[in-house]
Motif scaffolding. Structure first.
Motif, mmCIF file in Angstrom:
data_model
loop_
_atom_site.group_PDB
_atom_site.id
_atom_site.type_symbol
_atom_site.label_atom_id
_atom_site.label_comp_id
_atom_site.label_asym_id
_atom_site.label_seq_id
_atom_site.Cartn_x
_atom_site.Cartn_y
_atom_site.Cartn_z
ATOM 1 N N ASP A 268 0.820 -1.216 0.000
ATOM 2 C CA ASP A 268 0.000 0.000 0.000
ATOM 3 C C ASP A 268 0.855 1.267 0.000
ATOM 4 O OD1 ASP A 268 -2.570 -1.395 0.142
ATOM 5 O OD2 ASP A 268 -1.976 -1.906 2.188
ATOM 6 N N THR A 269 1.933 1.261 -0.751
ATOM 7 C CA THR A 269 2.784 2.440 -0.876
ATOM 8 C C THR A 269 2.523 3.141 -2.201
ATOM 9 O OG1 THR A 269 4.556 1.048 -1.787
ATOM 10 C CG2 THR A 269 4.607 1.498 0.585
ATOM 11 N N THR A 270 2.802 4.450 -2.236
ATOM 12 C CA THR A 270 2.604 5.186 -3.488
ATOM 13 C C THR A 270 3.653 4.808 -4.519
ATOM 14 O OG1 THR A 270 3.912 7.023 -2.607
ATOM 15 C CG2 THR A 270 1.527 7.151 -2.334
ATOM 16 N N ASN A 271 4.849 4.454 -4.046
ATOM 17 C CA ASN A 271 5.937 4.007 -4.920
ATOM 18 C C ASN A 271 6.605 2.789 -4.301
ATOM 19 O OD1 ASN A 271 5.928 6.524 -6.706
ATOM 20 N ND2 ASN A 271 6.399 7.421 -4.705
ATOM 21 N N GLY A 272 7.351 2.091 -5.141
ATOM 22 C CA GLY A 272 8.144 0.981 -4.640
ATOM 23 C C GLY A 272 9.608 1.343 -4.657
ATOM 24 N N LEU A 273 10.268 1.062 -5.795
ATOM 25 C CA LEU A 273 11.696 1.314 -5.980
ATOM 26 C C LEU A 273 11.831 2.571 -6.835
ATOM 27 C CD1 LEU A 273 12.490 -2.385 -6.909
ATOM 28 C CD2 LEU A 273 12.616 -1.351 -4.621
ATOM 29 N N ARG A 274 12.227 3.666 -6.208
ATOM 30 C CA ARG A 274 12.194 4.956 -6.907
ATOM 31 C C ARG A 274 13.564 5.628 -6.909
ATOM 32 N NH1 ARG A 274 8.575 10.254 -5.269
ATOM 33 N NH2 ARG A 274 9.273 9.620 -3.179
ATOM 34 N N ILE A 275 13.926 6.169 -8.077
ATOM 35 C CA ILE A 275 15.075 7.060 -8.211
ATOM 36 C C ILE A 275 14.534 8.383 -8.726
ATOM 37 C CG2 ILE A 275 17.330 7.429 -9.262
ATOM 38 C CD1 ILE A 275 17.488 4.395 -9.730
ATOM 39 N N LYS A 276 14.802 9.475 -8.018
ATOM 40 C CA LYS A 276 14.217 10.759 -8.400
ATOM 41 C C LYS A 276 15.294 11.841 -8.471
ATOM 42 C CE LYS A 276 12.688 11.302 -3.571
ATOM 43 N NZ LYS A 276 11.623 11.752 -2.652
ATOM 44 N N THR A 277 15.282 12.580 -9.589
ATOM 45 C CA THR A 277 16.244 13.664 -9.771
ATOM 46 C C THR A 277 15.508 14.900 -10.289
ATOM 47 O OG1 THR A 277 16.879 13.365 -12.103
ATOM 48 C CG2 THR A 277 17.899 11.896 -10.474
ATOM 49 N N TRP A 278 16.051 16.045 -9.949
ATOM 50 C CA TRP A 278 15.474 17.306 -10.395
ATOM 51 C C TRP A 278 15.881 17.606 -11.840
ATOM 52 C CZ3 TRP A 278 12.515 20.683 -7.285
ATOM 53 C CH2 TRP A 278 12.393 20.309 -5.948
ATOM 54 N N ALA A 279 14.991 18.269 -12.552
ATOM 55 C CA ALA A 279 15.340 18.823 -13.862
ATOM 56 C C ALA A 279 16.020 20.158 -13.596
ATOM 57 C CB ALA A 279 14.088 19.006 -14.709
ATOM 58 N N SER A 280 17.348 20.101 -13.455
ATOM 59 C CA SER A 280 18.092 21.274 -13.008
ATOM 60 C C SER A 280 19.420 21.351 -13.744
ATOM 61 C CB SER A 280 18.334 21.191 -11.495
ATOM 62 O OG SER A 280 19.124 22.264 -11.051
ATOM 63 N N PRO A 281 19.818 22.545 -14.210
ATOM 64 C CA PRO A 281 21.055 22.696 -15.004
ATOM 65 C C PRO A 281 22.299 22.785 -14.122
ATOM 66 C CG PRO A 281 19.964 24.805 -14.829
ATOM 67 C CD PRO A 281 19.085 23.818 -14.102
ATOM 68 N N LEU A 282 22.733 21.686 -13.533
ATOM 69 C CA LEU A 282 23.939 21.689 -12.723
ATOM 70 C C LEU A 282 25.162 21.959 -13.591
ATOM 71 C CD1 LEU A 282 23.352 18.553 -10.457
ATOM 72 C CD2 LEU A 282 22.899 20.931 -9.903
ATOM 73 N N THR A 283 26.199 22.521 -12.988
ATOM 74 C CA THR A 283 27.424 22.778 -13.746
ATOM 75 C C THR A 283 28.252 21.511 -13.910
ATOM 76 O OG1 THR A 283 28.551 23.408 -11.699
ATOM 77 C CG2 THR A 283 27.516 25.170 -12.968
ATOM 78 N N LYS A 284 27.979 20.493 -13.109
ATOM 79 C CA LYS A 284 28.730 19.242 -13.181
ATOM 80 C C LYS A 284 27.752 18.076 -13.220
ATOM 81 C CE LYS A 284 30.872 16.462 -9.633
ATOM 82 N NZ LYS A 284 31.621 16.398 -8.379
ATOM 83 N N ILE A 285 28.111 17.036 -13.998
ATOM 84 C CA ILE A 285 27.262 15.848 -14.072
ATOM 85 C C ILE A 285 27.354 15.070 -12.768
ATOM 86 C CG2 ILE A 285 26.900 13.627 -15.228
ATOM 87 C CD1 ILE A 285 27.902 14.904 -17.782
ATOM 88 N N LEU A 286 26.200 14.760 -12.202
ATOM 89 C CA LEU A 286 26.108 13.958 -10.991
ATOM 90 C C LEU A 286 25.746 12.541 -11.407
ATOM 91 C CD1 LEU A 286 26.233 14.563 -7.884
ATOM 92 C CD2 LEU A 286 23.741 14.666 -7.952
ATOM 93 N N LYS A 287 26.214 11.528 -10.656
ATOM 94 C CA LYS A 287 25.961 10.144 -11.027
ATOM 95 C C LYS A 287 25.273 9.371 -9.911
ATOM 96 C CE LYS A 287 29.917 9.774 -14.187
ATOM 97 N NZ LYS A 287 31.168 9.049 -14.489
ATOM 98 N N ALA A 288 24.356 8.505 -10.311
ATOM 99 C CA ALA A 288 23.773 7.494 -9.424
ATOM 100 C C ALA A 288 23.989 6.164 -10.122
ATOM 101 C CB ALA A 288 22.301 7.759 -9.177
ATOM 102 N N SER A 289 24.810 5.283 -9.541
ATOM 103 C CA SER A 289 25.212 4.084 -10.278
ATOM 104 C C SER A 289 25.400 2.883 -9.364
ATOM 105 C CB SER A 289 26.511 4.366 -11.051
ATOM 106 O OG SER A 289 27.519 4.837 -10.185
#
Length: 395
Positions: A268-289
């Motif tokens: 009964d959760t709204t999500n299960g396995l979630r990865i969430k990132t902002w639509a934002s113009p960072l100066t450096k690439i961030l990684k989730a790996s």
């Protein structure tokens, strides 16, 4: 004969000395003036007991016996001379005032070899605060106190505790190393705002196992700089699932790497396995790996598998700029159960930094009513699928 008597007397002296040492290594807050009436502020008594325990050599125990102890914001600071067992047998109760503290209620900082154990309870009295939480409409909303926080703590174990009705999150870790959470019970109503179960940031080597988490936000949230996390045998529900992120809102954030979620149940959760990132113009690439999800059961879950790189939880954010977070090497294996939305898998990746090396294997998800047709949706994602795919893969 006299020699034997002297030998026995010597042994008795040693036993008495060791017994006294054991007694003096237990610091009972009642001996420092604590009052278990649920009304009196016990901050000073707790801090005096902590000071003596922290400045003692060897293994020490700070004991909070059975009873209800009200305590305002309190910071237990190290470093300590020995290893510290903070044993809570009673109930710690927060003040009703939503703003009795900035963002922390009970805080441990700069401590090595710390055990915080139960079978006690943290009562955040959050129902008095949730009505003033307007973060959905106000990005500058005031922070409400987190029940228990750990800052710069290494080699810690938190076990057999119950936390309920936190004002903000229940537990939070920042800049911690080698921490274990086990046999933890967390509960708050499903509509209680921002009551994350366990929130982790800039920490390394975190284990969460054999826990039950039901709350109004993420059961577990892993944000900037989280590395080497093992989550297993966790029941999540209600709540927003187990989340990586949000990431990529601000410059200076750090990569997230090596996250493992195995043998968990979502109900009964709204999500299960979630990865969430902002639509934002960072100066450096961030990684989730290097993220692994394996042997997961879903029961009436809204979004079982979700990558959302256009995360926008409140007014004022914009999705016009693609996310500058690169998601890479994510494995979903043996995911099964019922879904209460249209999508079993929704991979909404960044147009600028598409998701790379996404593997889905043995997925079996069905509508909770047995009638609706489920779909998978993938955009800007490179996906490989193996084994059973129900519904069909969006490869």
């Amino acid at each position: 004969m006299v020699g034997n008597i002297l030998f026995v007397l010597g042994l008795l002296a040693v036993c008495i000395s060791e017994s006294q040492a054991r007694v003096t290594n237990v610091f009972n807050v009642l001996n420092y003036g604590a009052i278990a009436d649920g009304k009196t502020d016990n901050k000073e008594a707790f801090l005096k007991a902590w000071s003596d325990a922290c400045n003692s050599n060897g293994k020490v125990t700070l004991l909070i016996p059975k009873g209800t102890y009200m305590v305002k914001q309190v910071i237990f600071s190290g470093p300590c001379k020995g290893s510290t067992n903070f044993k809570i047998q009673g109930t710690l109760k927060a003040p009703i005032d939503p703003f009795f503290a900035t963002d922390k209620w009970i805080n441990f900082q700069y401590v090595n070899n710390l055990v915080v154990g139960g079978p006690g309870t943290l009562d955040g009295q959050g129902s008095s605060a949730w009505s003033v939480n307007d973060c959905k409409n106000n990005p500058n909303c005031p922070r409400l106190p987190i029940s228990m926080t750990f800052d710069f703590v290494t080699n810690g174990t938190i076990h057999h505790l119950r936390s309920f009705n936190s004002k903000g999150a229940h537990f939070k870790l920042f800049a911690c190393e080698n921490m274990i959470f086990t046999k933890i019970r967390i509960s708050a109503p499903g509509d209680s705002p921002n009551t994350d179960g366990i929130k982790i940031g800039k920490s390394n080597g975190i284990t969460i196992k054999s826990a039950s988490i039901g709350t109004g936000d993420d059961c577990i949230a892993m944000v900037s700089g989280t590395r080497n996390v093992w989550i297993s045998d966790v029941f999540c529900g209600p709540g927003h699932g187990v989340s990586i992120g949000s990431l990529g809102k601000n410059d200076g954030e750090e990569d997230v790497d090596n996250i493992n979620v195995k043998n968990c149940t979502f109900s009964d959760t709204t999500n299960g396995l979630r990865i969430k990132t902002w639509a934002s113009p960072l100066t450096k690439i961030l990684k989730a790996s290097h993220i692994v999800y394996e042997d997961i059961v879903m029961n009436n879950v809204g979004n079982p598998i979700l990558i959302d790189q256009e995360y926008c939880p409140n007014r004022g954010c914009s999705n016009k700029v693609p996310s500058n977070v690169q998601i890479n090497t994510v494995s979903y294996k043996n995911i099964r159960g019922s879904v209460n939305s249209e999508h079993a898998m929704n991979l909404k990746c960044s147009e600028k930094e598409p998701c790379q090396n996404i593997i889905v294997e043995n997925i079996d998800l069905w509508p909770n009513d047995g009638k609706r047709k489920l779909n998978n949706w993938c955009s800007h994602a490179y996906v490989s699928s193996f084994g059973k795919q129900n519904p069909p893969s969006c490869l």
